[in-house]
Design a protein around this motif. Structure first.
Motif, mmCIF file in Angstrom:
data_model
loop_
_atom_site.group_PDB
_atom_site.id
_atom_site.type_symbol
_atom_site.label_atom_id
_atom_site.label_comp_id
_atom_site.label_asym_id
_atom_site.label_seq_id
_atom_site.Cartn_x
_atom_site.Cartn_y
_atom_site.Cartn_z
ATOM 1 N N ALA A 38 73.720 114.153 26.368
ATOM 2 C CA ALA A 38 73.744 115.197 25.333
ATOM 3 C C ALA A 38 72.585 116.178 25.518
ATOM 4 O O ALA A 38 72.746 117.389 25.318
ATOM 5 C CB ALA A 38 73.684 114.564 23.953
ATOM 6 N N ASP A 39 71.413 115.670 25.919
ATOM 7 C CA ASP A 39 70.259 116.536 26.155
ATOM 8 C C ASP A 39 70.494 117.439 27.361
ATOM 9 O O ASP A 39 70.137 118.620 27.344
ATOM 10 C CB ASP A 39 68.996 115.701 26.366
ATOM 11 N N VAL A 40 71.071 116.878 28.407
ATOM 12 C CA VAL A 40 71.368 117.661 29.616
ATOM 13 C C VAL A 40 72.379 118.751 29.297
ATOM 14 O O VAL A 40 72.207 119.907 29.690
ATOM 15 C CB VAL A 40 71.877 116.741 30.748
ATOM 16 N N MET A 41 73.418 118.398 28.545
ATOM 17 C CA MET A 41 74.438 119.382 28.190
ATOM 18 C C MET A 41 73.853 120.490 27.312
ATOM 19 O O MET A 41 74.199 121.661 27.487
ATOM 20 C CB MET A 41 75.616 118.701 27.475
ATOM 21 N N ALA A 42 72.961 120.134 26.401
ATOM 22 C CA ALA A 42 72.316 121.139 25.548
ATOM 23 C C ALA A 42 71.456 122.085 26.382
ATOM 24 O O ALA A 42 71.439 123.303 26.151
ATOM 25 C CB ALA A 42 71.478 120.460 24.479
ATOM 26 N N ALA A 43 70.745 121.540 27.368
ATOM 27 C CA ALA A 43 69.920 122.376 28.236
ATOM 28 C C ALA A 43 70.795 123.306 29.079
ATOM 29 O O ALA A 43 70.464 124.493 29.249
ATOM 30 C CB ALA A 43 69.052 121.505 29.139
ATOM 31 N N LEU A 44 71.904 122.798 29.593
ATOM 32 C CA LEU A 44 72.813 123.641 30.375
ATOM 33 C C LEU A 44 73.425 124.738 29.500
ATOM 34 O O LEU A 44 73.545 125.885 29.934
ATOM 35 C CB LEU A 44 73.905 122.786 31.015
ATOM 36 N N ASP A 45 73.792 124.395 28.268
ATOM 37 C CA ASP A 45 74.326 125.407 27.352
ATOM 38 C C ASP A 45 73.283 126.481 27.048
ATOM 39 O O ASP A 45 73.611 127.667 26.953
ATOM 40 C CB ASP A 45 74.808 124.757 26.057
ATOM 41 N N ALA A 46 72.024 126.067 26.897
ATOM 42 C CA ALA A 46 70.949 127.031 26.647
ATOM 43 C C ALA A 46 70.755 127.945 27.861
ATOM 44 O O ALA A 46 70.533 129.153 27.705
ATOM 45 C CB ALA A 46 69.650 126.309 26.311
ATOM 46 N N LEU A 47 70.856 127.384 29.061
ATOM 47 C CA LEU A 47 70.727 128.203 30.272
ATOM 48 C C LEU A 47 71.874 129.203 30.389
ATOM 49 O O LEU A 47 71.682 130.321 30.857
ATOM 50 C CB LEU A 47 70.657 127.308 31.512
ATOM 51 N N VAL A 48 73.050 128.790 29.939
ATOM 52 C CA VAL A 48 74.197 129.712 29.939
ATOM 53 C C VAL A 48 73.954 130.827 28.925
ATOM 54 O O VAL A 48 74.148 132.016 29.222
ATOM 55 C CB VAL A 48 75.511 128.959 29.623
ATOM 56 N N SER A 49 73.507 130.467 27.729
ATOM 57 C CA SER A 49 73.318 131.481 26.691
ATOM 58 C C SER A 49 72.172 132.440 27.024
ATOM 59 O O SER A 49 72.190 133.595 26.605
ATOM 60 C CB SER A 49 73.068 130.817 25.337
ATOM 61 N N GLU A 50 71.196 131.974 27.799
ATOM 62 C CA GLU A 50 70.079 132.834 28.212
ATOM 63 C C GLU A 50 70.386 133.586 29.510
ATOM 64 O O GLU A 50 69.531 134.288 30.040
ATOM 65 C CB GLU A 50 68.813 131.995 28.406
ATOM 66 N N SER A 51 71.580 133.398 30.058
ATOM 67 C CA SER A 51 72.057 134.057 31.286
ATOM 68 C C SER A 51 71.244 133.693 32.526
ATOM 69 O O SER A 51 71.020 134.524 33.401
ATOM 70 C CB SER A 51 72.080 135.576 31.113
ATOM 71 N N TYR A 52 70.826 132.446 32.609
ATOM 72 C CA TYR A 52 70.203 131.957 33.836
ATOM 73 C C TYR A 52 71.256 131.374 34.772
ATOM 74 O O TYR A 52 71.095 131.408 35.986
ATOM 75 C CB TYR A 52 69.147 130.898 33.518
ATOM 76 N N ILE A 53 72.299 130.797 34.178
ATOM 77 C CA ILE A 53 73.413 130.276 34.968
ATOM 78 C C ILE A 53 74.711 130.757 34.344
ATOM 79 O O ILE A 53 74.754 131.150 33.179
ATOM 80 C CB ILE A 53 73.407 128.728 35.061
ATOM 81 N N GLN A 54 75.767 130.716 35.146
ATOM 82 C CA GLN A 54 77.112 130.998 34.653
ATOM 83 C C GLN A 54 77.915 129.730 34.883
ATOM 84 O O GLN A 54 77.900 129.163 35.989
ATOM 85 C CB GLN A 54 77.715 132.169 35.409
#
Length: 97
Positions: A38-54
């Motif tokens: 859950a922590d990893v998924m939250a971090a990935l979602d944050a990276l998506v929302s900050e436009s670091y990853i797609q």
């Protein structure tokens, strides 16, 4: 600004991809970070929302596209500069230790 954990996940993605030519799985990210899925998924979602990853197709991490591999310069916290002190000479090592 990214949290330390989000920055860590971004660096793991970037380094893993450049070294192994594939992205780590969610399980590998949990092992490397020591956090729960859950922590990893939250971090990935944050990276998506900050436009670091797609990451449009979230069925696998292989679908991740890194847009920026480093934290943006303007978002980094800046520490106040310490006043300049007298620079020790080369002989200080031999005389003070």
């Amino acid at each position: 600004m990214l949290t330390d954990y989000q920055r860590k996940v971004l660096r793991i993605l970037y380094n893993y991809k450049s070294g192994r030519r594939r992205f780590p799985t969610i399980h590998e990210l949990t092992v490397k970070t020591g956090k729960y899925k859950a922590d990893v998924m939250a971090a990935l979602d944050a990276l998506v929302s900050e436009s670091y990853i797609q990451w449009d197709d979230k069925s696998a991490t292989a679908n991740i596209v890194i847009l920026e591999g480093w934290e943006r310069e303007e978002e980094k916290p800046h520490l106040p500069k310490a006043p300049l002190t007298v620079k020790p000479s080369n002989t200080d090592y031999w005389t003070q230790y």
